[in-house]
Structure formats: structure tokens, C-alpha cells
Write a protein that holds these residues in place. Structure first.
Motif, PDB file in Angstrom:
ATOM      1  N   ALA A  78       0.826  -1.215   0.000  1.00 29.49           N
ATOM      2  CA  ALA A  78       0.000   0.000   0.000  1.00 29.49           C
ATOM      3  C   ALA A  78       0.858   1.262   0.000  1.00 29.49           C
ATOM      4  O   ALA A  78       0.393   2.340  -0.371  1.00 29.49           O
ATOM      5  N   LEU A  79       2.123   1.115   0.388  1.00 36.31           N
ATOM      6  CA  LEU A  79       3.020   2.281   0.445  1.00 36.31           C
ATOM      7  C   LEU A  79       3.766   2.503  -0.870  1.00 36.31           C
ATOM      8  O   LEU A  79       4.570   3.415  -0.993  1.00 36.31           O
ATOM      9  N   ILE A  80       3.489   1.625  -1.858  1.00 39.81           N
ATOM     10  CA  ILE A  80       4.231   1.668  -3.131  1.00 39.81           C
ATOM     11  C   ILE A  80       3.300   1.945  -4.299  1.00 39.81           C
ATOM     12  O   ILE A  80       2.179   1.443  -4.356  1.00 39.81           O
ATOM     13  N   GLY A  81       3.786   2.722  -5.236  1.00 37.23           N
ATOM     14  CA  GLY A  81       3.129   2.846  -6.535  1.00 37.23           C
ATOM     15  C   GLY A  81       4.100   2.281  -7.554  1.00 37.23           C
ATOM     16  O   GLY A  81       5.297   2.574  -7.508  1.00 37.23           O
ATOM     17  N   TYR A  82       3.604   1.459  -8.471  1.00 37.54           N
ATOM     18  CA  TYR A  82       4.512   0.729  -9.366  1.00 37.54           C
ATOM     19  C   TYR A  82       4.047   0.849 -10.804  1.00 37.54           C
ATOM     20  O   TYR A  82       2.886   0.576 -11.119  1.00 37.54           O
ATOM     21  N   LEU A  83       4.960   1.259 -11.656  1.00 33.40           N
ATOM     22  CA  LEU A  83       4.699   1.210 -13.089  1.00 33.40           C
ATOM     23  C   LEU A  83       5.603   0.136 -13.677  1.00 33.40           C
ATOM     24  O   LEU A  83       6.805   0.344 -13.833  1.00 33.40           O
ATOM     25  N   PRO A  84       5.041  -1.047 -13.966  1.00 31.85           N
ATOM     26  CA  PRO A  84       5.892  -2.107 -14.532  1.00 31.85           C
ATOM     27  C   PRO A  84       6.327  -1.756 -15.948  1.00 31.85           C
ATOM     28  O   PRO A  84       5.814  -0.799 -16.545  1.00 31.85           O
ATOM     29  N   GLU A  85       7.247  -2.543 -16.466  1.00 31.62           N
ATOM     30  CA  GLU A  85       7.773  -2.295 -17.813  1.00 31.62           C
ATOM     31  C   GLU A  85       6.636  -2.249 -18.831  1.00 31.62           C
ATOM     32  O   GLU A  85       6.623  -1.423 -19.735  1.00 31.62           O
ATOM     33  N   HIS A 153      -2.711   6.778  -5.102  1.00 27.45           N
ATOM     34  CA  HIS A 153      -2.955   6.656  -3.660  1.00 27.45           C
ATOM     35  C   HIS A 153      -1.894   7.397  -2.858  1.00 27.45           C
ATOM     36  O   HIS A 153      -1.741   7.167  -1.665  1.00 27.45           O
ATOM     37  N   ASN A 154      -1.178   8.302  -3.544  1.00 27.18           N
ATOM     38  CA  ASN A 154      -0.145   9.122  -2.904  1.00 27.18           C
ATOM     39  C   ASN A 154       0.841   8.274  -2.085  1.00 27.18           C
ATOM     40  O   ASN A 154       1.036   8.525  -0.890  1.00 27.18           O
ATOM     41  N   PRO A 155       1.463   7.301  -2.742  1.00 29.19           N
ATOM     42  CA  PRO A 155       2.341   6.381  -1.997  1.00 29.19           C
ATOM     43  C   PRO A 155       3.657   7.046  -1.602  1.00 29.19           C
ATOM     44  O   PRO A 155       4.050   8.045  -2.203  1.00 29.19           O
ATOM     45  N   MET A 156       4.315   6.481  -0.614  1.00 23.77           N
ATOM     46  CA  MET A 156       5.618   7.010  -0.186  1.00 23.77           C
ATOM     47  C   MET A 156       6.693   6.722  -1.237  1.00 23.77           C
ATOM     48  O   MET A 156       7.606   7.501  -1.429  1.00 23.77           O
ATOM     49  N   VAL A 157       6.549   5.570  -1.899  1.00 23.41           N
ATOM     50  CA  VAL A 157       7.593   5.132  -2.840  1.00 23.41           C
ATOM     51  C   VAL A 157       6.973   4.889  -4.216  1.00 23.41           C
ATOM     52  O   VAL A 157       5.959   4.197  -4.318  1.00 23.41           O
ATOM     53  N   VAL A 158       7.578   5.477  -5.237  1.00 23.64           N
ATOM     54  CA  VAL A 158       7.108   5.244  -6.609  1.00 23.64           C
ATOM     55  C   VAL A 158       8.221   4.518  -7.366  1.00 23.64           C
ATOM     56  O   VAL A 158       9.369   4.972  -7.365  1.00 23.64           O
ATOM     57  N   ILE A 159       7.866   3.394  -7.963  1.00 18.76           N
ATOM     58  CA  ILE A 159       8.864   2.597  -8.681  1.00 18.76           C
ATOM     59  C   ILE A 159       8.466   2.515 -10.151  1.00 18.76           C
ATOM     60  O   ILE A 159       7.366   2.060 -10.488  1.00 18.76           O
ATOM     61  N   GLY A 183       9.829  13.381  -7.429  1.00 23.82           N
ATOM     62  CA  GLY A 183      10.859  13.226  -6.410  1.00 23.82           C
ATOM     63  C   GLY A 183      10.676  14.174  -5.239  1.00 23.82           C
ATOM     64  O   GLY A 183      11.143  13.897  -4.148  1.00 23.82           O
ATOM     65  N   GLY A 184      10.009  15.290  -5.464  1.00 24.57           N
ATOM     66  CA  GLY A 184       9.791  16.237  -4.375  1.00 24.57           C
ATOM     67  C   GLY A 184       8.971  15.652  -3.245  1.00 24.57           C
ATOM     68  O   GLY A 184       9.282  15.832  -2.067  1.00 24.57           O
ATOM     69  N   GLU A 185       7.939  14.891  -3.582  1.00 19.13           N
ATOM     70  CA  GLU A 185       7.006  14.410  -2.563  1.00 19.13           C
ATOM     71  C   GLU A 185       7.163  12.937  -2.229  1.00 19.13           C
ATOM     72  O   GLU A 185       6.698  12.478  -1.201  1.00 19.13           O
ATOM     73  N   HIS A 186       7.741  12.186  -3.174  1.00 26.92           N
ATOM     74  CA  HIS A 186       7.837  10.733  -2.970  1.00 26.92           C
ATOM     75  C   HIS A 186       9.306  10.326  -3.053  1.00 26.92           C
ATOM     76  O   HIS A 186      10.131  11.086  -3.526  1.00 26.92           O
ATOM     77  N   SER A 187       9.608   9.118  -2.642  1.00 25.18           N
ATOM     78  CA  SER A 187      10.897   8.532  -3.031  1.00 25.18           C
ATOM     79  C   SER A 187      10.641   7.835  -4.360  1.00 25.18           C
ATOM     80  O   SER A 187       9.619   7.168  -4.511  1.00 25.18           O
ATOM     81  N   VAL A 188      11.549   8.004  -5.289  1.00 25.74           N
ATOM     82  CA  VAL A 188      11.329   7.400  -6.615  1.00 25.74           C
ATOM     83  C   VAL A 188      12.498   6.482  -6.966  1.00 25.74           C
ATOM     84  O   VAL A 188      13.658   6.844  -6.753  1.00 25.74           O
TER      85      VAL A 188
END
Ligand code: ADP
Length: 310
Positions: A78-85, A153-159, A183-188
């Protein structure tokens, strides 16, 4: 309270007896944009899948904001947002429909879905595309939709796994600007095989090759590796090798095919001034003197292709 958003410890994945990723460990802090760089087949996607809980590690662990991915997968994911390949887009949906579904899947509560969709569209420059079918959007806009679903969902980490592959130069520029802003608001974490992309967008870089991390540091540290304690010097008189070796600080002198001399020197003891003075005094016909900088691409190649012949 920890500011670490990602902690990867000894992540390892074995496929059919072959190690695709071995002992990858690193941390990421809040607000950092990390470039995860490596040639094709290096193990980037496999690492991203383990970080996002889409693939179980054969060994090692992942914590997202201190939450263990194996012990508490639901909370960690829930803390991650993910854009797969390959972005998980429903092509027959409109942008609004798709992002509403994505919000629901990411656990956004019913009354907040509309605002979450609105905000993600604004951040990704999609407001004008709300009613358009995803299949009718350009690849660049489809990629924006992919990023919008990752941040809904405004996650802490975006991958983001190879987010600019297949885009045209203008789309690439726009997506890179968007990633930088995130990068300003999330860890990417940006996984890519494109070095200039990392240079433009990231603060920090990790280079993976054959499943192992071969570099972990800031972009500036990577850039410093370009300075190889060497000078490229041109003289009209080329028979001065022995004289040059007598100049304080000069270690080796090599004649190149283009007629220039490559001079290596002891770290921190650039003999530039001494060479110029000697050249003027002795009439060597100095016409060029420059630092011999390898390109960042060369540094990447040196780090990743050292033993491919083996
Ligand atoms: P990258 O994303 O850096 O291109 P990958 O993580 O996709 O690299 O792949 C790393 C290595 O693992 C490659 O050698 C690839 O062939 C292998 N690999 C990836 N997925 C599988 C799989 N499902 N089964 C077997 N081998 C795999």
C-alpha cells in the motif's frame, strides 16, 4: 522515526539454478530519486518485482517505510506505486474510468476517489484527456496514465520500470520532467538502461550488472570517475617523450594514433603548468593541452562490461 523509505537487504533471485539477482542491498530516503541503471538482462526488472512484492526473493528481505514485505505484504504494498515495464492499462476504458478503478484497487476510500483521480490527472498533465479511451491515446499519454495509476494513492515510494522506452524525444522530455517533480514528494526508483536519463533525473545512482551492484553513489561521484588523471597534449615536436617523463608529476607518456600524447600523472599532481613552462622554454611547439576525460558512457561500459568476454 526512520526516514528510510526502502531497505533492501541481500535481495537474491535464482531462476532455474541461475542467479538473476545476487545480494543486492541498498537504502532509499524520503525525497530521493534513485536511478537503477544497468544493461538489458542485468536484473533490473527482477529487482523491481521483488521490491514491489510481485516476486518472492529466493533470499533477502525488503522493508518499505519499516514494513516488511514478506511478513506484511498488504501494508507494505500500500506504500508503493509501481509502473511495470508493460503498463497494466485497460485499453477500452476512458482515463477517468481506469484511474477510478486503479484508485479502488489501491485502497482509496470511495469518497476520496474523485479527488484522487483529479489530483493524479493534474500532476501527470492528463486533465484534458479525462474522457478519452486509453487505446486512442499516444504512447506518451498512455505512459502518463501508467504513472498516474502509480501515484493515485499518494504512496511514499514510486517505482518506475523503464518508463521512457518507446517514446519520442518530446514525450521522453515530458516524462523525465514529471519524474523529477515526483521526487519532491515521494521517493522514486527509476529503473533504466539509459545513462543520460539517470544523469538528468536522479540524485543517486546504482549500477547493476549480471545481477550484482557494481556502483552505488551520487551522480557526482560517478562523474568524478571520468577524471582519469590524464592529459591530452599536442606538440609539433614529437620526439620529447624522455624529456616529458622528467617533468615533475608525469608518470607515463603514450603516443596516440592522432599524433597527440596522453600523459598520466599522480592523483592531485596535474603537471599542466610545468609542461607549459618546459614547452615554452625548450621550444617543443605546444599547441594543445586538455584534461583527457572519458565520457560517462565509457565509465558505465567500464563498470559493466569488464569481463563479458569471460
Ligand atoms: P533487466 O530488467 O535488467 O533487463 P531482468 O531482471 O529482466 O533484467 O532479467 C535478469 C536475468 O534473469 C536475465 O538473464 C533474464 O533472462 C533472467 N530472467 C528474468 N525473468 C526470468 C524468468 N521468469 N525465468 C527465467 N529467467 C528469467
Amino acid at each position: 522515526m526512520t526516514t528510510l523509505t526502502v531497505e533492501a537487504n541481500n535481495l537474491t533471485r535464482i531462476y532455474g539454478g541461475r542467479e538473476a539477482v545476487g545480494d543486492v542491498s541498498f537504502t532509499l530516503s524520503k525525497g530521493e530519486v534513485l536511478g537503477f541503471l544497468g544493461p538489458n538482462g542485468a536484473g533490473k526488472s527482477t529487482t523491481m518485482k521483488m521490491l514491489t512484492g510481485n516476486l518472492a526473493p529466493s533470499k533477502g528481505s525488503v522493508k518499505i517505510c519499516g514494513v516488511d514485505m514478506i511478513e506484511h505484504p498488504k501494508e507494505a504494498k500500500a506504500l508503493i506505486g509501481y509502473l511495470p515495464e508493460t503498463p497494466p492499462l485497460y485499453r477500452e476504458f476512458t482515463v477517468d474510468e481506469y484511474l477510478s478503478v486503479a484508485a479502488r484497487l489501491h485502497g482509496v476510500s470511495g469518497k476520496h476517489i474523485k479527488a484522487a483521480v483529479q489530483r493524479a490527472k493534474e500532476r501527470c498533465g492528463l486533465t484534458e484527456m479525462s474522457k478519452r479511451l486509453i487505446e486512442n491515446l499516444s504512447k506518451g499519454y498512455q505512459q502518463r496514465v501508467g504513472i498516474a495509476q502509480a501515484i493515485i494513492h499518494n504512496p511514499m515510494v514510486v517505482i518506475l520500470d523503464e518508463p521512457t522506452v518507446g517514446l519520442d524525444p518530446i514525450q521522453i522530455r515530458d516524462i523525465r520532467a514529471l519524474i523529477k517533480e515526483l521526487g519532491g514528494e515521494h521517493s522514486v526508483i527509476l529503473s533504466t538502461h539509459i545513462l543520460p536519463e539517470v544523469e538528468m533525473v536522479c540524485d543517486h545512482v546504482q549500477i547493476i550488472d549480471k545481477g550484482k551492484l557494481v556502483f552505488n553513489g551520487s551522480i557526482d561521484v560517478l562523474k568524478q570517475q571520468r577524471h582519469g588523471n590524464k592529459l591530452l597534449v599536442g606538440f609539433n615536436n614529437l620526439s620529447i617523450k624522455e624529456d616529458l617523463l622528467k617533468v615533475a608529476g608525469v608518470e607515463t607518456v603514450e603516443l596516440l594514433d592522432n599524433g597527440l600524447l596522453r600523459i598520466s600523472y599522480k592523483p592531485g599532481q596535474a603537471p599542466t603548468e610545468a609542461i607549459i613552462q618546459a614547452a615554452v622554454k625548450k621550444g617543443w611547439g605546444l599547441h594543445q593541452i586538455n584534461p583527457d576525460q572519458t565520457s560517462l558512457e565509457d565509465v558505465f561500459v567500464q563498470l559493466t562490461y569488464q569481463d563479458t568476454a569471460a
